[in-house]
Write a protein that holds these residues in place. Structure first.
Motif, mmCIF file in Angstrom:
data_model
loop_
_atom_site.group_PDB
_atom_site.id
_atom_site.type_symbol
_atom_site.label_atom_id
_atom_site.label_comp_id
_atom_site.label_asym_id
_atom_site.label_seq_id
_atom_site.Cartn_x
_atom_site.Cartn_y
_atom_site.Cartn_z
ATOM 1 N N THR A 4 3.959 1.470 -1.004
ATOM 2 C CA THR A 4 4.629 1.530 -2.292
ATOM 3 C C THR A 4 3.672 2.082 -3.350
ATOM 4 O OG1 THR A 4 5.894 -0.447 -1.690
ATOM 5 C CG2 THR A 4 5.935 0.189 -3.995
ATOM 6 N N ASN A 5 2.453 1.626 -3.344
ATOM 7 C CA ASN A 5 1.451 2.118 -4.304
ATOM 8 C C ASN A 5 1.179 3.601 -4.058
ATOM 9 O OD1 ASN A 5 1.161 -0.276 -5.634
ATOM 10 N ND2 ASN A 5 -0.561 -0.968 -4.408
ATOM 11 N N GLU A 6 1.105 4.000 -2.824
ATOM 12 C CA GLU A 6 0.860 5.406 -2.501
ATOM 13 C C GLU A 6 2.044 6.265 -2.956
ATOM 14 O OE1 GLU A 6 -0.407 7.455 1.368
ATOM 15 O OE2 GLU A 6 -1.358 5.462 1.360
ATOM 16 N N GLN A 10 0.838 -1.198 0.000
ATOM 17 C CA GLN A 10 0.000 0.000 0.000
ATOM 18 C C GLN A 10 0.878 1.256 0.000
ATOM 19 O OE1 GLN A 10 -2.527 -0.403 3.403
ATOM 20 N NE2 GLN A 10 -4.003 -1.749 2.340
ATOM 21 N N LYS A 70 4.067 5.566 -5.349
ATOM 22 C CA LYS A 70 4.025 5.559 -6.813
ATOM 23 C C LYS A 70 2.951 6.560 -7.274
ATOM 24 C CE LYS A 70 5.600 0.937 -7.820
ATOM 25 N NZ LYS A 70 5.262 -0.333 -8.394
ATOM 26 N N ARG A 71 1.910 6.673 -6.565
ATOM 27 C CA ARG A 71 0.865 7.620 -6.937
ATOM 28 C C ARG A 71 1.399 9.045 -6.784
ATOM 29 N NH1 ARG A 71 -4.519 6.940 -3.805
ATOM 30 N NH2 ARG A 71 -3.111 6.057 -2.398
#
Length: 177
Positions: free
Chosen positions: A170-172, A168, A174-175
């Motif tokens: 990492t995804n944040e 999560q 990346k966002r």
């Protein structure tokens, strides 16, 4: 008859055949010697046996004076009786030794049987203790396995949670990038 010379006694042998009075005197002398030497009246008594042996020797001597063949024959009978008594004594001694050995062997058997019983009792106690310790070990091992499985499960859940959190984050990131 006897004669004393400077405190030494010498007895002269009568060549007269013994008569009733000689027998009575011999019997009285035997009785006096038995009393004087405290011989037992019955049973096994070495003193009485010795005195009777001497008396029998005297009777053989008296008989020999009247008939030498009869005296020699009585001497042979006396010797045979001595050998029979000696053989009986040897058998008695051997029997006593045998019975003593058997009694010692029996006592040893009893002792060994007692030791065996004690050792069997000790063995039973040790076997029960071993069974109890084995049961404890198995219980501890089971609890440890359960605890380890629980710890592994928690660890897996924690790793999964952290991976999920990491994913999560990492995804944040990346966002935002």
């Amino acid at each position: 008859s006897t004669q004393s010379t400077w405190d030494q006694w010498v007895q002269f042998i009568s060549e007269q055949p013994p008569d009733k009075m000689d027998v009575i005197m011999t019997q009285e002398a035997l009785d006096q010697q038995c009393k004087a030497r405290n011989a037992l009246p019955d049973g096994v008594c070495d003193v009485r046996s010795d005195l009777y042996e001497q008396c029998f020797g005297e009777l053989i001597r008296q008989v020999t004076l009247s008939c030498s063949e009869r005296g020699v024959f009585l001497g042979r009978i006396r010797d045979e009786i001595r050998m029979s008594i000696a053989a009986s004594q040897t058998m008695y001694d051997t029997a006593c030794q045998l019975s003593m050995r058997q009694a010692l062997q029996l006592e040893k058997k009893k002792s060994l049987a007692s030791q065996l019983k004690d050792l069997e009792g000790d063995t039973a106690v040790l076997e029960r203790t071993a069974a109890e310790l084995k049961a404890k070990f198995e219980g501890i091992e089971k609890r440890e396995n359960e605890r380890r499985q629980t710890d592994e499960q928690k660890h897996k859940e924690e790793v999964a949670f952290l991976k999920k959190g990491n994913l999560q984050l990492t995804n944040e990131i990346k966002r935002y990038l």
